[in-house]
Design a protein around this motif. Structure first.
Motif, PDB file in Angstrom:
ATOM      1  N   LYS A 159      -2.745   5.639   9.313  1.00 49.54           N
ATOM      2  CA  LYS A 159      -1.935   5.092   8.012  1.00 49.54           C
ATOM      3  C   LYS A 159      -1.056   4.011   8.740  1.00 49.54           C
ATOM      4  O   LYS A 159      -0.112   3.549   8.135  1.00 49.54           O
TER       5      LYS A 159
ATOM      6  N   TRP B 228      -2.968  -2.047   3.646  1.00 51.37           N
ATOM      7  CA  TRP B 228      -3.006  -0.777   2.584  1.00 51.37           C
ATOM      8  C   TRP B 228      -4.560  -1.138   1.945  1.00 51.37           C
ATOM      9  O   TRP B 228      -5.275  -1.649   2.310  1.00 51.37           O
ATOM     10  N   ASP B 229      -4.671   0.085   0.834  1.00 51.36           N
ATOM     11  CA  ASP B 229      -6.149   0.129   0.325  1.00 51.36           C
ATOM     12  C   ASP B 229      -6.035   0.100  -1.239  1.00 51.36           C
ATOM     13  O   ASP B 229      -6.918  -0.627  -1.469  1.00 51.36           O
ATOM     14  N   TYR B 230      -4.990   0.387  -1.840  1.00 49.20           N
ATOM     15  CA  TYR B 230      -5.083   0.615  -3.241  1.00 49.20           C
ATOM     16  C   TYR B 230      -3.899  -0.363  -3.795  1.00 49.20           C
ATOM     17  O   TYR B 230      -2.928  -0.360  -3.174  1.00 49.20           O
ATOM     18  N   PRO B 231      -3.999  -0.821  -4.802  1.00 52.89           N
ATOM     19  CA  PRO B 231      -2.964  -1.601  -5.639  1.00 52.89           C
ATOM     20  C   PRO B 231      -1.964  -0.662  -5.562  1.00 52.89           C
ATOM     21  O   PRO B 231      -1.905   0.613  -5.855  1.00 52.89           O
ATOM     22  N   PHE B 232      -0.593  -1.303  -5.570  1.00 55.39           N
ATOM     23  CA  PHE B 232       0.734  -0.357  -5.643  1.00 55.39           C
ATOM     24  C   PHE B 232       1.018   0.766  -4.601  1.00 55.39           C
ATOM     25  O   PHE B 232       1.651   1.401  -4.660  1.00 55.39           O
ATOM     26  N   GLN B 233       0.248   0.689  -3.540  1.00 55.07           N
ATOM     27  CA  GLN B 233       0.231   1.744  -2.462  1.00 55.07           C
ATOM     28  C   GLN B 233       1.462   1.488  -1.626  1.00 55.07           C
ATOM     29  O   GLN B 233       2.081   2.481  -1.157  1.00 55.07           O
ATOM     30  N   VAL B 234       1.710   0.468  -1.459  1.00 58.26           N
ATOM     31  CA  VAL B 234       2.887  -0.038  -0.552  1.00 58.26           C
ATOM     32  C   VAL B 234       3.780  -1.050  -1.132  1.00 58.26           C
ATOM     33  O   VAL B 234       3.365  -1.808  -1.944  1.00 58.26           O
ATOM     34  N   ASN B 235       5.136  -1.161  -0.439  1.00 59.99           N
ATOM     35  CA  ASN B 235       6.100  -2.214  -0.883  1.00 59.99           C
ATOM     36  C   ASN B 235       5.630  -3.232   0.099  1.00 59.99           C
ATOM     37  O   ASN B 235       6.075  -3.169   1.298  1.00 59.99           O
ATOM     38  N   TYR B 236       5.419  -4.501  -0.379  1.00 57.77           N
ATOM     39  CA  TYR B 236       4.708  -5.435   0.419  1.00 57.77           C
ATOM     40  C   TYR B 236       5.991  -6.125   1.477  1.00 57.77           C
ATOM     41  O   TYR B 236       5.753  -6.591   2.438  1.00 57.77           O
TER      42      TYR B 236
ATOM     43  N   ARG C 247      -9.726  -7.658   6.845  1.00 58.49           N
ATOM     44  CA  ARG C 247      -9.916  -6.034   6.490  1.00 58.49           C
ATOM     45  C   ARG C 247     -10.753  -5.273   7.597  1.00 58.49           C
ATOM     46  O   ARG C 247     -11.201  -5.873   8.162  1.00 58.49           O
TER      47      ARG C 247
ATOM     48  N   ARG D 274      -8.635  -0.828   7.124  1.00 57.89           N
ATOM     49  CA  ARG D 274      -7.963  -0.890   5.943  1.00 57.89           C
ATOM     50  C   ARG D 274      -8.436  -2.043   4.827  1.00 57.89           C
ATOM     51  O   ARG D 274      -9.008  -2.987   5.590  1.00 57.89           O
ATOM     52  N   VAL D 275      -8.548  -1.764   3.704  1.00 62.55           N
ATOM     53  CA  VAL D 275      -8.799  -2.489   2.708  1.00 62.55           C
ATOM     54  C   VAL D 275      -8.319  -3.929   2.762  1.00 62.55           C
ATOM     55  O   VAL D 275      -8.873  -5.206   2.719  1.00 62.55           O
ATOM     56  N   LYS D 276      -7.111  -4.074   3.241  1.00 60.76           N
ATOM     57  CA  LYS D 276      -6.240  -5.227   3.449  1.00 60.76           C
ATOM     58  C   LYS D 276      -5.383  -5.016   4.827  1.00 60.76           C
ATOM     59  O   LYS D 276      -4.802  -3.671   4.823  1.00 60.76           O
TER      60      LYS D 276
END
Lengths: 330, 330, 330, 330
Positions: free
Chosen positions: D86, D128-136, D166, D169-171
């Protein structure tokens, strides 16, 4: 409710390299403005300039806007038509570069006259198509020099760069938020910022919400546009047709940062009724706005602090997948 | 409600080429089955075979399934591990091809023993990486010959090909629904069909609902899997996290055709709790199921007859963006 | 040496949705033909029909072709202009479908009159843009019905479908070689085949040489076009500018199968001199032709039998990276 | 001739999420070094650290390098294994962040001990992988804080960030040259630069030569890696197998700027002999080097000043497509 806006080209008809006779009969500027007015939800429009095919006066335009309760928020100089197919700022011919910048100066005068917030620069022909076609150092320098000359001449108004990965050039000099911010920092003027087009960011492999946050953190997010696409091209589809979650996240990021600019449409309804396309987009944006009100921000912040994707998604679905309730007939 | 299922690997931990020590401690087969049971919503699972790292008996597996109220719907022979990294059916070495087919025969016996509906073939190592690496005629013929040999030997059970554009090979011999159907028609046996993985279709530039319709129209849609991704790779994310509209459209197409197979998960929750990931996926699928009930099918059919995207989208948003109401705490 | 050809549009100027005033002044049909002649290497051209903006007679066209030592190899009916922006064969309006097929009948007459080898069908507007916009079963059936009606009416001439993943529609009904072959097999007529555009195949995630092999194995590779792109869009760049190895592999596959059709250019030199662009393409194709002569076919076959990528690449580089020697000033 | 190098992992065997038993038997560190030596053309290697599965001493490693006439140019700390899935710098858990930075400090000591030029940071799990997963905002700040802490502690050695769009991680937080330069400028330390991996740039939709120029213009191009791919993923194929022209352009840009670092391989020959894969890569790089000598730089500069793609391509083909003459048996 936010202020809604649209590029006036949303209400035109289009050509492409195949349907060279157009996707419908031409629509004149005043009729475009009337169509924008017919949406009933728009407050501002972005106008291309020169007013191609329009032989009226600026006062005629003002009157048409006023009649429709619209204001011009921006002028977009057409630095991507025949004269400029090998670039505007970065054209290999110094005489063409000069003409391009002269056009931008003139567009600035029009923007000031109309009380616009900014002049939008979309250098879609500035770039390259083939490997080895340009000297990358030189073309980048030309871009920065041109911006410096233009923006420093008009400190009284803002300029925004609308970055885009490609089209019509295979590669465009301002393809991404980070590259554009690098250039803006190099220019170093306070009146140069970014217009972030959600769709450009999406198909450019960015996370639009992350791109918005970065631009905000640099103090350069001056304007935004929304639309949708299939992540491979600038399809300029109606917002809310494909990428609901990422659109929601984009607006959530704007709200978290108290960004309060216009929610602006940049759609190309090639085969659809343009007034209806705008209405439906705004219906969706209102649902997004409601979802933002409903979203549990504290719980989301907690989930994000732990990078907990599942918890975050759960909150998002709770807000988004109930957002249209009661709006079905809106 | 539909029957829900999952690949048992959903409940394993993973390795990749960087985290070669794994994304978590290994999870044994029986523990994977217990985790599947812990989801509380799953009725069937798809089991890899051989049972790697498991030294129990088939009866132990049966008992574990029974304990968790699960049935094995399918066996997936591991024709993509070290022995087969240059292909199974299409391996350049005839001895390896023979071993691969022997493995598939054995897997068929296990599937019959467990009362499975089908054996799943995922020839992820059958393909090529480099230009000029293979003779395309020959490799395709080997694939069809292998399928013919296998499927004709076991008319009492179905086989499905799970097509995928790429990964681990740069190109896989069965990359798309149409190519796979072409091959199946050439083989000409009734017990060979398709498992359509939504995510494979999505990142393969297909429209998953269109791919499903085509497979149905050929009488070959034997099974489906769902998950999500960013359209560029097989991310195997939790269903409902990104492409809500296209997931909805996929299931709408299945319902319109009275397709009543299992709604099966093929997710890889690398960094998430696997039980929770499955629960949340099913929560979303239930919302989709409700949205299907609510969607105005007649109005949609009318919109589609006119290719009226705006009318169709409006109906879709009405159904989808209200689908979670009341399920928030489910 | 192979016979070289080009789409006549190679010598036109272009519009797109931004440079709506065109990338240069319009070039009339006869001037396009003269430019094709000026290349000095072309033997055949593919002509769009109707002859838009041309008020001469078919005899004038014949004379212009003769004067330039050119033959018309094909007619491409314009089933993608304003009338047909929602489709030709698959238009939701039966009256438009009828007009589209009538246009194709007329184009067939012109093709016969000019002694063409085939009529080229490029249904670029037949498809969809939005999720849920169409019923996929119905649109596919309309496409096959239209093809059946057309091709069965003119058994004396061939038709080819030029498949393409997308543009101008977001999705096109014939997006890939396999899908097109499935449709052709369903139609079941001997005079319907494929025109394989190398660039379409490349950006559609196919391996162009594999696509060619598949079409050949089905007896349906009637024609080919070449150009280049960045794998994400139909850039229609000059052949040989980016993907040298895959272009070489494509022609190697044609030769291995004794396919002896025309090597045809489908390039859009938006910002380049069109005669020069064609000349340079042919210079490169001649180098490819030499490389084919030099390539050690036996050693390659042996490498491919073992799927030995390194050995194959070595042979390829030996042939390709010496292929321009002596041609530098050609 | 330039100095050639390789990541030592080039000579390992690999796992992925399917072939979890590996693409071959494990190869120990000393054997990897011997294989690097067996190439006969390599002068330097980049070593992962810790030395996983190796129970010898650092002196053993030094001896193995010396025996093979190799020097360690860099240490790459493994901040992407199970502990860090992570994230390293940006892990949500402060204790893990601390461990990650401690590991990088230790790696720095090893690098100093071995006389390396730099420590390579590849934060592949930071993102991150998912939308909304982290605070950019927060994740970016953590990345910059971690870099600042690390680099300011060791002014006596350089650090490079190897950006990548990527995977795993997805991003990834450092996805592009421009984003990485923005971060580096924010950190503001002289010993932090970029390692530009040609393949990462290519599939990240950059033009690698342009990315190199930008990094050079910012004084931050500390190192480069080469390999090849299909523009959609980090395939890490043998250099020269697909994108010949862009590889040539990349090295041309380095030479034009008098950049004289190591030409380093980052290939993953999953199914190929690793020594042979390196040899063949270097054979191709020597041909590129010859082509650079032959390329008419003045004529190219003139073509580029005019953005004349055709003239530039002609010069490029003259040099590239003759570059292997006489090297066929090398």
């Amino acid at each position: 409710m936010p202020t809604f806006g649209a590029g006036i080209w949303h209400f035109a008809t289009y050509k492409d390299r195949y349907a060279t006779d157009g996707y419908g009969p031409p629509v004149g500027l005043l009729e475009q403005i009337d169509r924008a007015g017919a949406v009933g939800e728009l407050s501002v429009v972005d106008l291309n300039w020169p007013f191609v095919g329009f032989d009226g006066t600026l006062d005629d335009v003002k009157a048409a806007l006023a009649k429709n309760d619209l204001k011009a928020i921006a002028i977009t100089p057409e630095i991507y038509t025949r004269d400029f197919v090998k670039g505007s700022f970065t054209n290999p011919d110094p005489a063409v570069r000069k003409r391009a910048i002269a056009l931008m100066h003139d567009a600035t005068e029009v923007a000031l006259e109309l009380g616009c917030s900014y002049v939008k620069l979309w250098p879609g022909q500035d770039g390259w198509d083939y490997p080895f076609q340009v000297n990358y150092h030189d073309i980048w320098q030309l871009a920065l020099d041109g911006l410096t000359e233009l923006c420093s001449a008009h400190p009284e108004i803002n300029y925004v760069i609308e970055y885009k990965p490609r089209e019509p050039r295979v590669k465009i000099v301002f393809p991404s938020v980070a590259r554009t911010l690098l250039g803006i920092e190099r220019v170093g003027l306070p009146n140069l910022g970014i217009l972030l087009d959600f769709g450009h960011s999406l198909y450019g492999q960015e996370t639009p919400a992350d791109a918005a946050q970065l631009a905000i953190d640099h103090g350069r997010l001056f304007a935004i546009d929304v639309n949708d696409n299939m992540r491979g091209w600038d399809d300029d589809m109606v917002v809310g047709s494909v990428h609901l979650v990422e659109t929601f996240e984009f607006f959530h990021t704007l709200r978290r940062n108290d960004w309060d600019g216009v929610w602006q449409l940049d759609q190309f309804p090639f085969r659809e009724d343009s007034v209806q396309a705008a209405k439906q987009a705004i219906r969706f944006l209102k649902a997004i706005h409601r979802a933002l009100d409903v979203l549990d921000d504290d719980a989301l912040a907690q989930a994000q602090a732990a990078h907990d994707a599942l918890a975050a998604q759960r909150l998002v679905q709770n807000a988004l997948l109930t957002s249209m309730a009661g709006l079905e007939n809106a």
